[in-house]
Write a protein that holds these residues in place. Structure first.
Motif, PDB file in Angstrom:
ATOM      1  N   GLU A   1       0.824  -1.209   0.000  1.00 47.94           N
ATOM      2  CA  GLU A   1       0.000   0.000   0.000  1.00 47.94           C
ATOM      3  C   GLU A   1       0.856   1.256   0.000  1.00 47.94           C
ATOM      4  N   VAL A   2       1.882   1.254   0.832  1.00 46.66           N
ATOM      5  CA  VAL A   2       2.779   2.410   0.912  1.00 46.66           C
ATOM      6  C   VAL A   2       3.498   2.614  -0.412  1.00 46.66           C
ATOM      7  N   LYS A   3       3.984   1.539  -1.004  1.00 46.89           N
ATOM      8  CA  LYS A   3       4.667   1.642  -2.306  1.00 46.89           C
ATOM      9  C   LYS A   3       3.717   2.179  -3.372  1.00 46.89           C
ATOM     10  N   LEU A   4       2.472   1.695  -3.351  1.00 47.01           N
ATOM     11  CA  LEU A   4       1.484   2.163  -4.309  1.00 47.01           C
ATOM     12  C   LEU A   4       1.203   3.650  -4.113  1.00 47.01           C
ATOM     13  N   LEU A   5       1.029   4.075  -2.875  1.00 48.22           N
ATOM     14  CA  LEU A   5       0.778   5.490  -2.594  1.00 48.22           C
ATOM     15  C   LEU A   5       1.950   6.366  -3.028  1.00 48.22           C
ATOM     16  N   LYS A   6       3.161   5.901  -2.783  1.00 44.98           N
ATOM     17  CA  LYS A   6       4.340   6.672  -3.208  1.00 44.98           C
ATOM     18  C   LYS A   6       4.387   6.796  -4.731  1.00 44.98           C
ATOM     19  N   TYR A   7       4.069   5.711  -5.416  1.00 40.94           N
ATOM     20  CA  TYR A   7       4.040   5.750  -6.873  1.00 40.94           C
ATOM     21  C   TYR A   7       2.962   6.713  -7.367  1.00 40.94           C
ATOM     22  N   GLN A   8       1.779   6.650  -6.759  1.00 43.35           N
ATOM     23  CA  GLN A   8       0.694   7.540  -7.151  1.00 43.35           C
ATOM     24  C   GLN A   8       1.062   9.001  -6.879  1.00 43.35           C
ATOM     25  N   MET A   9       1.748   9.262  -5.774  1.00 44.11           N
ATOM     26  CA  MET A   9       2.203  10.635  -5.480  1.00 44.11           C
ATOM     27  C   MET A   9       3.187  11.104  -6.546  1.00 44.11           C
ATOM     28  N   SER A  10       4.064  10.224  -6.950  1.00 41.94           N
ATOM     29  CA  SER A  10       5.028  10.570  -7.991  1.00 41.94           C
ATOM     30  C   SER A  10       4.304  10.926  -9.295  1.00 41.94           C
ATOM     31  N   LEU A  11       3.299  10.145  -9.641  1.00 41.02           N
ATOM     32  CA  LEU A  11       2.515  10.442 -10.844  1.00 41.02           C
ATOM     33  C   LEU A  11       1.799  11.784 -10.728  1.00 41.02           C
ATOM     34  N   MET A  12       1.213  12.038  -9.567  1.00 39.22           N
ATOM     35  CA  MET A  12       0.503  13.302  -9.367  1.00 39.22           C
ATOM     36  C   MET A  12       1.450  14.490  -9.483  1.00 39.22           C
ATOM     37  N   LYS A  13       2.656  14.354  -8.976  1.00 41.32           N
ATOM     38  CA  LYS A  13       3.612  15.456  -9.079  1.00 41.32           C
ATOM     39  C   LYS A  13       3.929  15.777 -10.535  1.00 41.32           C
ATOM     40  N   HIS A  14       3.872  14.775 -11.400  1.00 43.36           N
ATOM     41  CA  HIS A  14       4.102  15.020 -12.823  1.00 43.36           C
ATOM     42  C   HIS A  14       2.898  15.667 -13.490  1.00 43.36           C
ATOM     43  N   MET A  15       1.719  15.439 -12.935  1.00 42.60           N
ATOM     44  CA  MET A  15       0.499  15.993 -13.529  1.00 42.60           C
ATOM     45  C   MET A  15       0.218  17.410 -13.067  1.00 42.60           C
ATOM     46  N   ILE A  16       0.648  17.753 -11.863  1.00 41.92           N
ATOM     47  CA  ILE A  16       0.381  19.083 -11.321  1.00 41.92           C
ATOM     48  C   ILE A  16       1.341  20.081 -11.953  1.00 41.92           C
TER      49      ILE A  16
ATOM     50  N   PHE B   1       4.754  22.491  -2.861  1.00 43.32           N
ATOM     51  CA  PHE B   1       5.536  22.675  -1.641  1.00 43.32           C
ATOM     52  C   PHE B   1       5.035  21.721  -0.552  1.00 43.32           C
ATOM     53  N   THR B   2       3.722  21.612  -0.416  1.00 45.58           N
ATOM     54  CA  THR B   2       3.167  20.725   0.609  1.00 45.58           C
ATOM     55  C   THR B   2       3.467  19.258   0.299  1.00 45.58           C
ATOM     56  N   ILE B   3       3.433  18.893  -0.954  1.00 45.81           N
ATOM     57  CA  ILE B   3       3.756  17.512  -1.335  1.00 45.81           C
ATOM     58  C   ILE B   3       5.235  17.238  -1.098  1.00 45.81           C
ATOM     59  N   ASP B   4       6.096  18.151  -1.538  1.00 43.73           N
ATOM     60  CA  ASP B   4       7.545  17.961  -1.389  1.00 43.73           C
ATOM     61  C   ASP B   4       7.976  17.852   0.068  1.00 43.73           C
ATOM     62  N   HIS B   5       7.295  18.588   0.946  1.00 47.79           N
ATOM     63  CA  HIS B   5       7.658  18.582   2.369  1.00 47.79           C
ATOM     64  C   HIS B   5       6.799  17.625   3.196  1.00 47.79           C
ATOM     65  N   GLU B   6       5.920  16.905   2.518  1.00 47.97           N
ATOM     66  CA  GLU B   6       5.077  15.886   3.143  1.00 47.97           C
ATOM     67  C   GLU B   6       4.258  16.427   4.317  1.00 47.97           C
ATOM     68  N   PHE B   7       3.649  17.594   4.091  1.00 49.76           N
ATOM     69  CA  PHE B   7       2.787  18.169   5.112  1.00 49.76           C
ATOM     70  C   PHE B   7       1.486  17.369   5.180  1.00 49.76           C
ATOM     71  N   GLU B   8       0.942  17.283   6.372  1.00 49.32           N
ATOM     72  CA  GLU B   8      -0.344  16.625   6.565  1.00 49.32           C
ATOM     73  C   GLU B   8      -1.460  17.654   6.437  1.00 49.32           C
ATOM     74  N   GLU B   9      -2.661  17.154   6.185  1.00 46.50           N
ATOM     75  CA  GLU B   9      -3.809  18.037   5.981  1.00 46.50           C
ATOM     76  C   GLU B   9      -4.050  18.947   7.181  1.00 46.50           C
TER      77      GLU B   9
END
Length: 135
Positions: A6-21, A31-39
């Motif tokens: 699950e963690v690996k999948l989430l990390k992969y999905q985050m990587s994909l989202m960073k390319h789309m944003i 900035f929030t994604i790069d620094h892993e801020f919580e909601e």
């Protein structure tokens, strides 16, 4: 699915989202994604910027901003937050440290917020303070 997968999948999905944003359109989100801020960290910080906006303008802070449970988890002094005088750069730094638990360039954070049109007047207020602080 086990936790590791699950963690690996989430990390992969985050990587994909960073390319789309588009980082130019959403620099604060990046900035929030790069620094892993919580909601809850982001929500508390944005609420503090809202309070700072009222304080800078000399306006009354509405009750909806006060007595929020959102701040309790960060052990923030609400008396100081809801003071009637304009906020200081030291106060901003203190809240950033208590909410995000890490070091980063405050100017970069403020500029990313400003570029995304989030509390631009507050960002300008503190960016001017940072520039005078550097002189």
């Amino acid at each position: 699915m086990d936790v590791v997968k699950e963690v690996k999948l989430l990390k992969y999905q985050m990587s994909l989202m960073k390319h789309m944003i588009n980082a130019e359109e959403h620099p604060f989100f990046m900035f929030t994604i790069d620094h892993e801020f919580e909601e809850n960290q982001v929500n508390a910080f944005l609420k503090i910027l809202g309070v700072f906006s009222y304080r800078i303008k000399g306006g009354e802070i509405f009750e909806c901003y006060q007595n929020d449970q959102l701040f309790s988890q960060f052990n923030l002094s609400l008396d100081k937050l809801y003071a009637s005088e304009p906020p200081t750069l030291e106060e901003l730094k203190m809240y950033v440290t208590k909410i995000f638990y890490q070091e980063f360039e405050l100017e970069y954070l403020l500029c990313s917020l400003k570029k995304q049109f989030i509390q631009t007047e507050v960002c300008d207020f503190f960016l001017k303070g940072l520039k005078t602080d550097l002189k």
